[in-house]
Design an enzyme around this catalytic site. Structure first.
Site, mmCIF file in Angstrom:
data_model
loop_
_atom_site.group_PDB
_atom_site.id
_atom_site.type_symbol
_atom_site.label_atom_id
_atom_site.label_comp_id
_atom_site.label_asym_id
_atom_site.label_seq_id
_atom_site.Cartn_x
_atom_site.Cartn_y
_atom_site.Cartn_z
ATOM 1 N N SER A 1 -3.722 6.328 0.408
ATOM 2 C CA SER A 1 -3.635 6.688 -1.046
ATOM 3 C C SER A 1 -4.231 5.415 -1.848
ATOM 4 O O SER A 1 -4.290 4.216 -1.341
ATOM 5 C CB SER A 1 -2.216 6.817 -1.356
ATOM 6 O OG SER A 1 -1.684 6.636 -2.707
ATOM 7 N N TYR B 1 6.656 4.910 0.321
ATOM 8 C CA TYR B 1 5.406 5.480 0.314
ATOM 9 C C TYR B 1 4.320 4.444 0.268
ATOM 10 O O TYR B 1 3.320 4.510 1.007
ATOM 11 C CB TYR B 1 5.212 6.421 -0.748
ATOM 12 C CG TYR B 1 4.061 7.062 -0.923
ATOM 13 C CD1 TYR B 1 3.849 8.444 -0.135
ATOM 14 C CD2 TYR B 1 2.906 6.833 -1.606
ATOM 15 C CE1 TYR B 1 2.670 9.067 -0.062
ATOM 16 C CE2 TYR B 1 2.023 7.603 -1.540
ATOM 17 C CZ TYR B 1 1.521 8.769 -0.945
ATOM 18 O OH TYR B 1 0.507 9.230 -0.981
#
Length: 251
Positions: A133, A146
């Site tokens: 990401s 995350y």
């Protein structure tokens, strides 16, 4: 002979788009997902093979690779895509949720890479693609687990790439900004609550705030990029972070 690919989290979103793109390029694809009903439905739509797996459990990671090899005799490509999000402050973050997120998004990619490695090494050819990401490179509030997992995934990619080079194995990371998926749709409501704004404002004020291109990324764009990364045209790419972030990190 068609190359065999494992795509985790392949029942929806980015994983589904990756599987579809690989199938269109004549790869044999195994999708893995936690939800058996949704995974079986996706496999039927894609005309591929499905294995139900809880990737937070070590034995399921090993079983996924073993069943793939048992079924097809080889494994050539691994796409570590599975993940989920929990939006919460560090102070209030549930410990078990942290543990599960790290297990699924960092430990599982390590285990699957480890278990696929001997087969790739034996044939002197392999491709590992880790879907990280933009948050593998920068941080945002309320996403501790995350972001920790995605930063770790970038490090795992680099180390694996250095070890795999002499074995014909390349390892790369793809770092997208916000992709329009069910996972991101769920985040919109969570972010609205945490920032005390309307859901419609989340996209413009948070998700696209740092983007030069003011739109969400389509999952198909990630699928096409993975398809390139695993091709012979990209054989010199390894240890790379391929950023597709709408210009976010250009600042």
């Amino acid at each position: 002979m068609a190359k065999v690919a494992i795509v985790t989290g392949g029942a929806s979103g980015i994983g589904y788009a990756v599987a579809q793109s690989l199938i269109e390029s004549d790869h044999v694809v195994v999708i893995a997902d936690l939800n058996e009903e949704v995974g079986a439905k996706a496999a039927k739509e894609l005309n591929c093979y499905f294995i139900q797996a809880d990737l937070s459990q070590q034995q399921d990671n090993k079983r996924l690779v073993e069943q793939t090899v048992e079924q097809f005799g080889r494994v050539d490509i691994l796409v570590n895509n599975a993940g989920f999000q929990h939006v919460c402050s560090v102070e209030e973050f549930p410990e078990q949720t942290w543990n599960t997120m790290i297990s699924v998004m960092l430990t599982s990619p390590f285990l699957l890479t480890k278990y696929c490695w001997p087969y790739m090494k034996k044939q002197n050819w392999g491709r590992v693609v880790n879907i990280a990401s933009v948050h593998g490179q920068v941080a945002s509030p309320f996403k501790a687990a995350y972001i920790a997992a995605k930063h770790g995934l970038v490090g795992l990619t680099k180390t694996s790439a250095l070890e795999g080079g002499e074995c014909g194995i390349t390892v790369n990371t793809i770092c997208p900004a916000y992709v329009r998926t069910p996972l991101v749709d769920k985040q919109i409501a969570d972010q609205a609550a945490n920032h005390d704004i309307e859901p419609d404002e989340v996209i413009t004020k948070i998700m696209l705030k740092n983007a030069a291109i003011k739109r969400m990324i389509d999952p198909e764009e990630i699928g096409q990029l993975v398809n390139y990364v695993v091709s012979d045209a990209a054989r010199s790419f390894t240890g790379s972070n391929l950023t597709i972030d709408l210009g976010w990190t250009a600042q």
